[in-house]
Design an enzyme around this catalytic site. Structure first.
Site, PDB file in Angstrom:
ATOM      1  N   ASP A  73       0.846  -1.186   0.000  1.00 14.37           N
ATOM      2  CA  ASP A  73       0.000   0.000   0.000  1.00 14.37           C
ATOM      3  C   ASP A  73       0.887   1.243   0.000  1.00 14.37           C
ATOM      4  O   ASP A  73       1.992   1.219  -0.549  1.00 14.37           O
ATOM      5  CB  ASP A  73      -0.909  -0.033   1.240  1.00 14.37           C
ATOM      6  CG  ASP A  73      -2.269   0.600   0.990  1.00 14.37           C
ATOM      7  OD1 ASP A  73      -2.310   1.828   0.800  1.00 14.37           O
ATOM      8  OD2 ASP A  73      -3.275  -0.120   0.997  1.00 14.37           O
ATOM      9  N   HIS A 104      -3.725   5.946   3.740  1.00 12.80           N
ATOM     10  CA  HIS A 104      -4.494   4.799   3.267  1.00 12.80           C
ATOM     11  C   HIS A 104      -3.940   3.486   3.808  1.00 12.80           C
ATOM     12  O   HIS A 104      -4.681   2.653   4.356  1.00 12.80           O
ATOM     13  CB  HIS A 104      -4.495   4.779   1.735  1.00 12.80           C
ATOM     14  CG  HIS A 104      -5.377   3.742   1.126  1.00 12.80           C
ATOM     15  ND1 HIS A 104      -4.945   2.467   0.841  1.00 12.80           N
ATOM     16  CD2 HIS A 104      -6.683   3.785   0.730  1.00 12.80           C
ATOM     17  CE1 HIS A 104      -5.923   1.779   0.288  1.00 12.80           C
ATOM     18  NE2 HIS A 104      -6.994   2.555   0.214  1.00 12.80           N
ATOM     19  N   VAL A 122     -11.078  -4.002  20.643  1.00 12.83           N
ATOM     20  CA  VAL A 122      -9.877  -3.937  19.817  1.00 12.83           C
ATOM     21  C   VAL A 122     -10.279  -3.656  18.373  1.00 12.83           C
ATOM     22  O   VAL A 122     -11.218  -4.254  17.845  1.00 12.83           O
ATOM     23  CB  VAL A 122      -9.079  -5.255  19.908  1.00 12.83           C
ATOM     24  CG1 VAL A 122      -7.914  -5.239  18.930  1.00 12.83           C
ATOM     25  CG2 VAL A 122      -8.585  -5.464  21.326  1.00 12.83           C
ATOM     26  N   ASN A 196     -14.180   0.465  -6.731  1.00 10.54           N
ATOM     27  CA  ASN A 196     -15.246   1.345  -6.247  1.00 10.54           C
ATOM     28  C   ASN A 196     -16.003   2.038  -7.372  1.00 10.54           C
ATOM     29  O   ASN A 196     -16.321   3.225  -7.287  1.00 10.54           O
ATOM     30  CB  ASN A 196     -14.644   2.396  -5.311  1.00 10.54           C
ATOM     31  CG  ASN A 196     -13.950   1.765  -4.121  1.00 10.54           C
ATOM     32  OD1 ASN A 196     -14.471   0.860  -3.496  1.00 10.54           O
ATOM     33  ND2 ASN A 196     -12.750   2.252  -3.819  1.00 10.54           N
ATOM     34  N   ALA A 209      -7.808  -7.847  -8.779  1.00  8.23           N
ATOM     35  CA  ALA A 209      -8.920  -8.660  -8.271  1.00  8.23           C
ATOM     36  C   ALA A 209      -9.529  -9.553  -9.352  1.00  8.23           C
ATOM     37  O   ALA A 209     -10.169 -10.556  -9.038  1.00  8.23           O
ATOM     38  CB  ALA A 209      -9.996  -7.761  -7.669  1.00  8.23           C
ATOM     39  N   TYR A 211      -7.930 -11.461 -11.277  1.00  8.90           N
ATOM     40  CA  TYR A 211      -7.157 -12.693 -11.411  1.00  8.90           C
ATOM     41  C   TYR A 211      -7.701 -13.768 -10.471  1.00  8.90           C
ATOM     42  O   TYR A 211      -7.976 -13.506  -9.290  1.00  8.90           O
ATOM     43  CB  TYR A 211      -5.676 -12.445 -11.091  1.00  8.90           C
ATOM     44  CG  TYR A 211      -5.017 -11.386 -11.945  1.00  8.90           C
ATOM     45  CD1 TYR A 211      -5.296 -11.281 -13.306  1.00  8.90           C
ATOM     46  CD2 TYR A 211      -4.118 -10.484 -11.385  1.00  8.90           C
ATOM     47  CE1 TYR A 211      -4.694 -10.310 -14.079  1.00  8.90           C
ATOM     48  CE2 TYR A 211      -3.503  -9.507 -12.154  1.00  8.90           C
ATOM     49  CZ  TYR A 211      -3.796  -9.425 -13.506  1.00  8.90           C
ATOM     50  OH  TYR A 211      -3.198  -8.456 -14.273  1.00  8.90           O
ATOM     51  N   SER A 261     -11.433  -0.983  -0.330  1.00  6.53           N
ATOM     52  CA  SER A 261     -10.107  -1.054   0.293  1.00  6.53           C
ATOM     53  C   SER A 261     -10.211  -1.351   1.785  1.00  6.53           C
ATOM     54  O   SER A 261      -9.269  -1.861   2.396  1.00  6.53           O
ATOM     55  CB  SER A 261      -9.348   0.260   0.108  1.00  6.53           C
ATOM     56  OG  SER A 261      -8.814   0.365  -1.176  1.00  6.53           O
TER      57      SER A 261
END
Length: 344
Positions: A73, A104, A122, A196, A209, A211, A261
């Site tokens: 990222d 991000h 948590v 998105n 994604a 693949y 994401s």
């Protein structure tokens, strides 16, 4: 008539699987451990169904211990007191530091592994993982394909178990596809968002994604309805919470964010939980368990196999070591069930 015969066959197959599973259950009842989820489907929220709220009859909880998770990222803010980063690398041109300069990557990492608390709970799903920052995107959230390739290769070289890639592109890169295939063959589970772009009759799922060697994730709201922004298509595997997700930002701040994401690291955290429960699971095992244990929500192009079901997935992960025969029967039963729902 043919449709009626087909439905009858599916019904009989499921009934038979259930019957034999019942018989087998009598033999292994002492071996199997059942999770109980302390939430209702009407209270579906990322902070309400984390690992600390999933109770076992033996009180054992799995939080990703010893599992190596890479976050490819914009980097991770390792100065954040609620996140522990083991190591990392920067593959971008302007810095050797893998600290986040966008926010991000830190938010994504926090969903997976933050041990900070919010309202007594948590934040991270698997706070005991070994977390690695792979900074392959710049301060604006952009990247070059060679930076992505170098980041995935680093994950391969450092024996990462699960790699979250909350990135997306409309362009199919041969070099990125090749390195992702290589990572998959090395045993890494690669989790990535579908994008998105919202609903589309034709698939608008982004790469990587698209693949088949990745686990592709879409987003749903707390009402289990597809997020308006979540891309659709036959490549979509599963959905998870992705709207107004609380997590860390830069400089010790915390914020809410939305997007596929945010849904992707949710699945990454779940996969880490499963792997810490059964270290013998392969990347293909993890993907199969997560998909087949999912709860059906609707059209496969919009919801994939459905929403992740943590208790059911954990039971399968544990069962694979306890009783392989019963595990295979359960998998077959779920496969038949999904075939009846999706026709494929």
């Amino acid at each position: 008539m043919n449709k009626l015969v087909s439905l009858l066959f599916v019904f009989l197959t499921i009934a038979s699987s259930v019957f034999f599973t019942f018989l087998e259950n009598q033999k292994v009842q002492a071996e199997e451990v059942n999770y109980i989820a302390k939430y209702s489907r009407n209270q579906f929220n990322i902070l309400d169904i984390l690992s600390e709220n999933l109770l076992l009859s033996n009180d054992k909880i799995y939080k990703g211990n010893s599992v190596k998770v890479g976050i490819l990222d914009t980097g991770i803010d390792y100065k954040n007191k609620g996140i522990h980063v083991e190591n990392g690398i920067s593959t971008v041109d302007y810095t050797d530091n893998y600290i986040d300069d966008n926010g991000h990557g830190t938010h994504v990492a926090g969903i997976v592994a933050s041990f900070a608390k919010y309202k007594g709970k948590v934040i991270g799903i698997a706070p005991d993982v070994q977390l690695f920052s792979i900074k392959s995107m710049d301060s604006k959230g952009n990247s070059k394909k060679e930076n992505i390739v170098a980041g995935v290769q680093w994950a391969i070289d450092h024996d990462i178990d699960i790699l979250n890639m909350s990135i997306g592109s409309k362009v199919n890169s041969k070099s990125i596809k090749e390195v992702i295939n290589k990572a998959h063959k090395s045993g890494i589970l690669i989790v990535t968002p579908v994008g998105n772009s919202g609903y589309s009759k034709a698939s608008n799922v982004t790469y990587p994604a698209k693949y088949s060697t990745t686990l592709s994730v879409g987003s749903v709201s707390d009402k289990l309805i597809r997020s308006y922004f979540s891309s659709t298509g036959s490549e979509l595997d599963i959905v998870a919470p992705g709207e107004e997700i609380y997590g860390p930002g830069l400089n010790g701040t915390y914020t809410y964010d939305s997007g596929t994401s945010m849904a992707s690291p949710y699945i990454t955290g779940v996969a880490a939980m499963l792997l810490s429960a059964n270290r013998d699971l392969t990347n293909d095992d993890l993907k199969k368990i997560i998909l087949l244990s999912a709860d059906y929500l609707g059209d496969k192009n919009e919801y994939g196999y459905g929403v992740v079901d943590i208790p059911k997935a954990l039971n399968l992960a544990l069962l694979k070591n306890k009783n392989i025969k019963l595990y295979n029967q359960r998998i077959k039963m779920y496969e038949v069930s999904h075939l009846s729902l999706y026709g494929r």
